[in-house]
Structures are given as structure tokens and as C-alpha cells.
Scaffold this active site. Structure first.
Site, mmCIF file in Angstrom:
data_model
loop_
_atom_site.group_PDB
_atom_site.id
_atom_site.type_symbol
_atom_site.label_atom_id
_atom_site.label_comp_id
_atom_site.label_asym_id
_atom_site.label_seq_id
_atom_site.Cartn_x
_atom_site.Cartn_y
_atom_site.Cartn_z
ATOM 1 N N HIS A 275 0.827 -1.206 0.000
ATOM 2 C CA HIS A 275 0.000 0.000 0.000
ATOM 3 C C HIS A 275 0.865 1.262 0.000
ATOM 4 C CE1 HIS A 275 -3.732 -2.052 0.225
ATOM 5 N NE2 HIS A 275 -3.601 -2.498 1.459
ATOM 6 N N CYS B 165 0.275 1.700 -5.460
ATOM 7 C CA CYS B 165 -0.682 2.600 -6.099
ATOM 8 C C CYS B 165 -0.074 3.984 -6.327
ATOM 9 C CB CYS B 165 -1.935 2.729 -5.236
ATOM 10 S SG CYS B 165 -2.879 1.194 -5.094
#
Length: 227
Positions: free
Chosen positions: A137, A194
Site C-alpha cells: 500500500h 498505487c
């Protein structure tokens, strides 16, 4: 009389055929037959030994291509005596540029990503030939990954040893870009998160580091702080 009946029957058959081929009934039946023929093909594949033989021959051919590299790139056929199971803590990723050490868990499901870096189960293990894929993440373990770029090092430690990779390429790709996980001709580490890093909500892109294996030479790590 019989001739009249025969002609009338022929006319009805021709008219019916023309109606059938120009309506949805024909389309439906055609699609149904294709669907059923697909089921038959699938059933044959499941029961026909030759199907599995051909599939295995393709797999063997691919494996031979992977293994037939030059001596410079050659790696042992298997560095691991045991393969990790889903959720296993399988090693750690050290990023010298950030002086950070992060745990690696086998699988990229949310359970694993909530605890550290995830190893994509469909890829090879670190140190092996082909493409070992890691993900994390952007707002936890990889929130500073944007500072890492070409020529920076990534060090992965597992039960098979310590593997040092050098970043050769940085890519920004769409979130659904599957080229991140494609096979590679040599031992490669692909690290993805991301992007953009400051995006609010589900980010539309991915920040990807593509690194090639330098070897198992230990580098001086200095102070290591977990993110």
C-alpha cells in the site's frame, strides 16, 4: 389434389425457413449450439489424456526456455526446499535509499497487505529466474517509494539467502496493466504500489520498480528503521 397439397407443404416449408433465418430465433439457436459445442470441447479436454499431454509439453518447452540462459544469468533450478503457504512470513525487503526494512508475506490479499509487503503468489520466489512480484500500500509500507528510482538497490532476504537487486526501470502504468506480472528472461524483482501517492481514494495508476538481480553479495545496511 396430391400435387396441390405437396406444393402447399413445400411453400410452407420455404416460408418457414425464410422466417426462421431472419428472426431472433435463428440467432438464439446458433448461439445455443456454439455454447453447447463449447461445453463438449471443455468436457473432451477434461477427459482426453492427449489434451493434458499437449499442455504439459508446452509447459516443459516454456521451462526449458527459462532455464537455458547464459552461465552469467544461471541460477539453481530450485533455491527453496519448501514453498511458502498463503499468509506465511517469507522474508524481508530492505530499501537502502529509505533505510527501511519491511516484512514480506506470501500473497497479495488484503490480510497480507495490511501487515506488510505482499508477494504475488503467481510469481517466482525472490532469487529465482523469472519475475518475482511484490506489492504494498502507498499509504503504509510504500508511502516513500517514490523516492526510489533507477540504480537504487533493493535487498530481499528469505530462507534461501540474501538477494540484491538494482533498479533498471521505473514505470507508471494503469491500475489494470497486467504487464507488471509478465515473465522475465532473467531473475527480476518487480515492486508495485498505487499511484499517485497523494491521490484520495482508489488510485488509477501504479508506480512500478523493475530491478534485476546483481547477486547474493551482502551490502552494508547501517541503521534500519521500519516504516
Amino acid at each position: 389434389m396430391k400435387k396441390f397439397i405437396f406444393l402447399s407443404f413445400s411453400f410452407l416449408m420455404i416460408s418457414g425457413g425464410l422466417w426462421f433465418t431472419t428472426t431472433n430465433a435463428f440467432t438464439f439457436l446458433s448461439g445455443y449450439l456454439i455454447y453447447k459445442s463449447g461445453e463438449v470441447t471443455s468436457a473432451q479436454e477434461r477427459t482426453d489424456p492427449s489434451f493434458f499431454k499437449e499442455k504439459r509439453e508446452v509447459e516443459i518447452s516454456h521451462q526449458s526456455q527459462v532455464e537455458n540462459h547464459s552461465d552469467e544469468d544461471a541460477q539453481p533450478s530450485s533455491l527453496y526446499s519448501e514453498r511458502p503457504q498463503k499468509g506465511d512470513l517469507m522474508g524481508e525487503l530492505y530499501i537502502p535509499k529509505l533505510e527501511s526494512t519491511l516484512p514480506i508475506y506470501h500473497s497479495t490479499d488484503e490480510d497480507e497487505l495490511s501487515k506488510g509487503v505482499g508477494h504475488y503468489a503467481g510469481s517466482v520466489l525472490p532469487g529465482e529466474n523469472d519475475n518475482a512480484v511484490l506489492a504494498g500500500h502507498r499509504d503504509t509500507v510504500f508511502r516513500n517509494l517514490g523516492e526510489v528510482g533507477v540504480n537504487d538497490l533493493l535487498v530481499v532476504t528469505t530462507s534461501a539467502g540474501e538477494f540484491t537487486y538494482k533498479v533498471k526501470n521505473v514505470r507508471i502504468v494503469d491500475a489494470d496493466d497486467r504487464t507488471v506480472i509478465v515473465p522475465k528472461p532473467r531473475a527480476t524483482l518487480t515492486v508495485s504500489t498505487c499511484y499517485p501517492f497523494t491521490f484520495v481514494g482508489a488510485a488509477p495508476e501504479r508506480y512500478v520498480l523493475v530491478a534485476e538481480l546483481l547477486g547474493q553479495e551482502r551490502i552494508k545496511k547501517g541503521t534500519k528503521n521500519k516504516l
